[in-house]
Scaffold this motif. Structure first.
Motif, mmCIF file in Angstrom:
data_model
loop_
_atom_site.group_PDB
_atom_site.id
_atom_site.type_symbol
_atom_site.label_atom_id
_atom_site.label_comp_id
_atom_site.label_asym_id
_atom_site.label_seq_id
_atom_site.Cartn_x
_atom_site.Cartn_y
_atom_site.Cartn_z
ATOM 1 N N ILE A 1 69.674 34.383 -62.089
ATOM 2 C CA ILE A 1 70.414 33.599 -63.091
ATOM 3 C C ILE A 1 71.773 33.188 -62.543
ATOM 4 N N ALA A 2 72.451 34.116 -61.869
ATOM 5 C CA ALA A 2 73.764 33.801 -61.305
ATOM 6 C C ALA A 2 73.659 32.701 -60.250
ATOM 7 N N GLN A 3 72.609 32.722 -59.427
ATOM 8 C CA GLN A 3 72.426 31.698 -58.403
ATOM 9 C C GLN A 3 72.158 30.334 -59.049
ATOM 10 N N GLU B 1 77.412 23.019 -59.313
ATOM 11 C CA GLU B 1 77.741 22.278 -58.103
ATOM 12 C C GLU B 1 76.789 21.123 -57.832
ATOM 13 N N ALA B 2 75.600 21.125 -58.454
ATOM 14 C CA ALA B 2 74.599 20.088 -58.151
ATOM 15 C C ALA B 2 74.128 19.428 -59.445
ATOM 16 N N GLY B 3 73.270 18.404 -59.253
ATOM 17 C CA GLY B 3 72.785 17.664 -60.390
ATOM 18 C C GLY B 3 71.562 18.294 -61.023
ATOM 19 N N PHE C 1 64.475 21.320 -59.346
ATOM 20 C CA PHE C 1 63.685 21.557 -58.140
ATOM 21 C C PHE C 1 63.777 23.031 -57.718
ATOM 22 N N ALA C 2 64.971 23.586 -57.821
ATOM 23 C CA ALA C 2 65.149 24.983 -57.430
ATOM 24 C C ALA C 2 64.383 25.920 -58.369
ATOM 25 N N VAL C 3 64.424 25.645 -59.665
ATOM 26 C CA VAL C 3 63.712 26.492 -60.623
ATOM 27 C C VAL C 3 62.209 26.395 -60.400
ATOM 28 N N GLN C 4 61.719 25.158 -60.112
ATOM 29 C CA GLN C 4 60.287 24.995 -59.902
ATOM 30 C C GLN C 4 59.805 25.713 -58.635
ATOM 31 N N SER D 1 75.822 25.382 -68.104
ATOM 32 C CA SER D 1 77.040 24.596 -68.402
ATOM 33 C C SER D 1 76.723 23.124 -68.619
ATOM 34 N N ASN D 2 75.586 22.645 -68.086
ATOM 35 C CA ASN D 2 75.214 21.238 -68.272
ATOM 36 C C ASN D 2 74.321 21.016 -69.493
#
Length: 474
Positions: free
Chosen positions: A61-63, A70-72, A78-81, A152-153
């Motif tokens: 979760i922290a990552q 920092e990213a869109g 993509f990272a979660v998938q 945050s988004n």
């Protein structure tokens, strides 16, 4: 092992023995502690696995939160998938503010999890894409712990772990624990049984020896295995005690025989003298002589019984006076001074070579009496027809942490086979037993020396005999 000891420790009675009771008590204590320890290990391992899963969820979760800052949106999805596509117990969901799923491997979550951040337990169903010969989606169900939050988004993130593997591992731990506890119990009972059997066999050997001794076989001894354990130490002590008892019994028999011989003769003489004095035609002078003889014989009997009583008190450790700091040099000097005139009248030169200032804890009267007996014995057995000067030397010295008192003469000496026997009660080298005395003087010396934790023996003085008393200095 005798039949008695076998019956005593048969299977029907073995459970009533103290050895088995103590063994079972220690087995129960050991098993309880072992079970508690294994249970603690199993529980602690399960908790650690659970904590590890929680820490892994929090780390991911922290990552993802850092990536979302920092990213869109596409990069976070993509990272979660990528995380969701990995095989394993991971549970992932990423959705927009309206609840539309953007990435993940589980789509159906209760509304509460998506609307309120927190930690939840839930049953789930997820699909995994299968690649290869049979492309498609594999659906799995299970139970998981999940953490939900809003990034945050504005995206909704759910990360979790399937707990089925952890619970399976926990079951393995507790199953192993149960088998381990049973194994510990079985091995403990087996070890306890062997221990109890060994102890009971050693005790049965002691009981068997005791039964034989009580039946009259005083030569029996407790077997010693040679292992130098506490049972061997006890067997050695018991055997030493049995040796002493056998010696005392043999001595008692000899003493009884000697008492019967040495006391019967003077008592018979007393009776004969009294009978002769009571005759009608007895001369008054003969009556007076008979009474004097009776008194003399009575005095000798009294001295014999007094000596026996003194020996008994000394051997029992109950001397007539308490131990005190005693000047042994003064005791030796006093005895030498007392018997110098007696020795001179007998034509014997008595000298004293005493080291001054020798002191020890002792009973002054008993030590003095023992020394008197040695001196009287030396004077008695120095023959008149001895060639050259007849000498007796009393010496006292301290050497190698011990105190030595020696009474040496230049008489005929004592044959080596008799040097130990002379310290027995009623033992006399003069087999005809016509000389005065009861053979108790040296027995008293031996008893007094033993009372003071010392030793006494005779040596060859070349010529003559030398009595050597050795006392511990402390």
């Amino acid at each position: 092992m005798t039949d008695t000891s076998t019956r005593q420790y048969s299977l029907g009675n073995i459970w009533r023995t103290t050895t088995v009771r103590l063994t079972m008590m220690f087995i129960a204590i050991f098993v309880v502690f072992a079970v508690v320890l294994l249970a603690f290990i199993a529980y602690h391992t399960s908790i650690q696995i659970q904590r590890q899963q929680s820490h892994s969820i929090e780390r991911e979760i922290a990552q993802i939160e850092l990536l979302s800052d920092e990213a869109g949106l596409r990069t976070v999805a993509f990272a979660v998938q990528r995380l969701a596509d990995r095989p394993g117990p991971g549970i992932y969901y990423l959705g927009d503010a309206t609840g539309q799923m953007l990435a993940g491997n589980v789509s159906n979550f209760p509304t509460l999890i998506l609307t309120e951040a927190g930690r939840y337990d839930l049953a789930y169903e997820r699909g995994l894409e299968i690649y290869g010969d049979a492309d498609g989606v594999e659906s799995t169900t299970g139970t998981a712990i999940v953490h939900s939050l809003e990034l945050s988004n504005g995206l909704k993130l759910v990360v979790g772990r399937d707990v089925g593997e952890r619970r399976g591992f926990t079951e393995i731990i507790f199953s192993t624990f149960a088998w381990g506890a049973l194994a510990i119990l079985a091995l403990s009972v087996a070890a306890g049984g062997l221990t109890a059997r060994y102890v009971l066999r050693r005790i049965a050997a002691i009981n068997s020896t005791s039964a034989k001794i009580m039946s009259g076989s005083l030569s029996e001894r407790v077997p010693v295995t040679g292992r130098n354990d506490e049972f061997d130490a006890m067997a050695t002590s018991l055997n030493a005690m049995l040796d002493r008892i056998e010696q005392l019994m043999a001595g008692l028999k000899e003493v009884t025989d000697n008492v019967a011989h040495d006391l019967k003769t003077p008592l018979t003489r007393l009776r004969n003298k009294a009978e002769a004095a009571l005759r009608d035609n007895a001369d008054p002078e003969k009556q007076r002589v008979a009474l004097e003889t009776t008194i003399a014989e009575s005095d000798q009997l009294i001295r014999t019984f007094n000596a026996l009583l003194l020996i008994a008190r000394a051997e029992a450790g109950t001397p007539s006076g308490a131990f005190a700091d005693t000047d042994i040099s003064a005791v030796v000097a006093d005895v030498a001074e007392l018997y110098m005139p007696v020795a001179e009248d007998a034509g014997i030169i008595l000298t004293c070579e005493a080291e001054p200032g020798v002191r020890m804890q002792a009973n002054r009267e008993l030590v003095g009496q023992a020394l008197v007996n040695l001196v009287e014995n030396a004077i008695k057995y120095l023959p008149d027809g001895h060639e050259g000067e007849r000498r007796i030397v009393i010496s006292l010295k301290r050497e190698a942490g011990r105190i030595f008192i020696e009474v040496a003469d230049n008489g005929p000496g004592i044959p080596e086979p008799d040097r130990n026997r002379v310290f027995e009660r009623f033992a006399r080298l003069e087999t005809s037993r016509t000389e005065p005395g009861a053979g108790l003087g040296l027995a008293l010396v031996s008893a007094v020396v033993r009372l003071h934790k010392g030793t006494v023996h005779f040596e060859d003085n070349n010529p003559g005999a030398k009595a050597v008393i050795a006392f511990p200095a402390a």
